[in-house]
Write an enzyme that holds these catalytic residues in place. Structure first.
Site, short mmCIF file in Angstrom:
data_model
loop_
_atom_site.label_atom_id
_atom_site.label_comp_id
_atom_site.label_asym_id
_atom_site.label_seq_id
_atom_site.Cartn_x
_atom_site.Cartn_y
_atom_site.Cartn_z
N LYS A 26 -7.73 -1.70 2.84
CA LYS A 26 -6.79 -2.79 3.15
C LYS A 26 -6.30 -2.67 4.60
O LYS A 26 -6.27 -3.65 5.33
CB LYS A 26 -5.63 -2.72 2.15
N SER A 172 6.06 5.88 10.06
CA SER A 172 5.53 4.61 9.57
C SER A 172 4.42 4.10 10.48
O SER A 172 4.65 3.81 11.66
CB SER A 172 6.64 3.56 9.49
N ASP A 320 0.78 5.91 -0.17
CA ASP A 320 0.52 4.84 -1.14
C ASP A 320 0.00 5.38 -2.47
O ASP A 320 -0.19 4.60 -3.42
CB ASP A 320 -0.50 3.85 -0.57
N ARG A 392 0.25 -1.23 -7.20
CA ARG A 392 -0.10 0.18 -7.40
C ARG A 392 0.57 0.78 -8.65
O ARG A 392 0.05 1.70 -9.27
CB ARG A 392 0.23 1.00 -6.15
C1 S3P Z 1 0.09 0.67 6.10
C2 S3P Z 1 1.02 1.64 6.32
C3 S3P Z 1 1.85 2.20 5.25
C4 S3P Z 1 1.33 1.87 3.86
C5 S3P Z 1 0.89 0.44 3.75
C6 S3P Z 1 -0.18 0.12 4.76
C7 S3P Z 1 -0.70 0.17 7.25
O1 S3P Z 1 3.18 1.70 5.36
O2 S3P Z 1 2.31 2.15 2.88
O3 S3P Z 1 0.38 0.19 2.45
O4 S3P Z 1 -1.75 -0.46 7.04
O5 S3P Z 1 -0.30 0.44 8.39
P1 S3P Z 1 4.25 2.44 6.32
O6 S3P Z 1 3.59 2.65 7.59
O7 S3P Z 1 5.42 1.50 6.39
O8 S3P Z 1 4.58 3.71 5.61
#
Ligand code: S3P
Length: 439
Positions: A26, A172, A320, A392
């Site tokens: 994703k 993040s 995740d 999830r």
């Molecule tokens: C993601 C980063 C994560 C993850 C999300 C996808 C991304 O979130 O939980 O499903 O593609 O950068 P955070 O960076 O807010 O932890």
């Protein structure tokens, strides 16, 4: 069951066997659309995730005038418009359930000189957005949120952005990526320092599109004003989707499953490390690199699991995968303790509370804490659990049926399509006793 709802109904027991490929990653699918749209030339993507989240990103760029062919069987062709070729859309960009779309687009669109509105569903509209709008404001962006700091986001045109050096207060990848993508349009250098390593797909893909990104330890820097050159992208299978099967096969006696072409980026593979610490039997086969991302086939066989204290440094690398890991913990012998994971409370649902509630329904002792959970392994019964529209959570509890003593109904599963279209069919083919009920 409410109208227009989707529930999973599961018979207990069974095992997972054979080989399968879960849908495309994703995170990488989102970024392929974003960078391919802004590149010069034509980019071809294979293995694209045709889930509602990445399709929301695709539709947003179409609405901003990018010609995009597909998706068809995971193939997407993007006719890039160049860094300054986006056009104002007719109305708001609806990003559905997708936090990645909203946060990354806030950064990417902040310096386009366009007036834009980003909206989302009820879950996305309750998630924190100041974590991106505040640093973007420091760069000169003008983005309004609600008083609560949530979507809709209104992006106002500004003359220009300037680079900043930003210390991320939370680990993040979405915030890091938003700032770096805004940095493409900023004067001078933009640097982000992370408190702990997070997924680095944005940095890898920018380099793949020919944009220099400098990483030194936890600091990532780029200089604005460059351009992206089209390239082809092979999206590996999503390790976050594979995680449900890694857990399912680990907990179900008799299981022996091969998961093909799984993305093994070291900023994403915490689930394998954690499951192995619990005693899982996972073999990494045929590890090789595809378009700047490591991929491998994973063979997973049933193994007795034991409870562990999850090392905090692994949390961002498995962020995740905790709903699935909590199910593994419920089937393990002894106690599993998670700390340092308060971010789980602001995902598509409050994943600590929602998982604890569901595990309790199934007869497991699960004690939520402010930043984690304590789970005592035990015997799972049957019952009805609510996923709160969180993809999830739904898939994690589906796997719990493999070790439950009674049947399970999981309510509100339509959003499984956001990240894993065809989950029930694929899981049934591997041996999960699952049926889908549409209301
Ligand atoms: C993601 C980063 C994560 C993850 C999300 C996808 C991304 O979130 O939980 O499903 O593609 O950068 P955070 O960076 O807010 O932890």
């Amino acid at each position: 069951m409410a109208e227009n709802s989707t529930d999973f109904i599961l018979d207990p027991g069974g095992s997972l066997k054979g080989s399968l490929r879960v849908p495309g990653d994703k995170s990488i699918s989102h970024r392929a659309i974003m960078l391919g749209s802004l590149a010069e030339g034509t980019s071809r993507v294979t293995g694209f995730l045709e889930g509602a989240d990445s399709l929301a990103t695709l539709r947003a760029f179409r609405a901003m005038g990018v010609e995009i062919e597909g998706p068809e069987a995971g193939r997407v062709t993007l006719h890039g418009v160049g860094m300054h070729g986006l056009k104002p859309p007719q109305g708001p960009l609806d990003l559905g359930n997708s936090g990645t779309s909203m946060r990354l687009l806030a950064g990417l669109l902040a310096g386009q000189g366009l007036e834009l509105t980003l909206t989302g569903d009820a879950s996305l509209s309750s998630r924190p957005m100041r974590r991106v709008t505040e640093p973007l404001a420091q760069m000169g962006a003008r983005i309004d949120t609600t008083d609560a700091g949530t979507a809709p986001l209104h992006i106002h045109p500004v003359e220009n952005l300037h680079g900043i050096h930003y210390e991320l207060p939370v680990a993040s990848a979405q915030v890091k990526s938003a700032i770096l993508l805004a940095g493409l349009y900023a004067e001078g250098e933009t640097c982000v320092t992370e408190p702990a390593p997070t997924r680095d797909h944005t940095e890898r893909m920018l380099r793949g599109f020919g944009y220099p990104v400098h990483t030194e330890g936890r600091r990532i820097c780029l200089i604005g004003g460059g351009k992206l050159t089209a390239c082809d992208i092979d999206v590996p299978a999503d390790i976050s989707s594979a995680a449900f099967f890694l857990v399912g096969a680990s907990i179900a006696p008799g299981s022996d499953l091969l998961l093909e072409h799984v993305g093994m980026n070291p900023t994403r593979d915490g689930v394998i490390t954690i499951l192995r610490l619990m005693g899982a039997n996972i073999e990494v086969l045929n590890l090789h690199e595809v378009g700047g991302e490591p991929v491998a086939d994973l063979r997973v066989r049933h193994a007795p699991l034991k409870g562990i204290r999850i090392p905090e440094e692994l949390v961002p690398l498995a962020i995740d995968e905790f709903p699935a890991l909590f199910v593994a913990a419920a089937c393990a012998e002894g106690e599993t303790v998670l700390t340092g994971a308060e971010e789980l409370r602001v995902k598509e649902s409050d994943r600590i509370q929602v998982m604890a509630d569901g595990l309790r329904v199934l007869g497991i002792h699960a004690l939520p804490t402010p930043d984690g959970i304590v789970i005592q392994g035990g015997r799972l019964g049957g019952g009805e659990v609510v996923s709160h529209g969180d993809h999830r959570i739904a898939m994690a509890f589906a796997m719990a049926a493999l070790r439950a003593s009674g049947s399970l109904r999981i309510e509100d599963c339509a959003n499984v399509d956001t990240s894993f279209p065809g989950f029930a069919e694929l899981a049934a083919r591997a041996g999960l006793r699952i049926e889908v009920e549409h209301g």
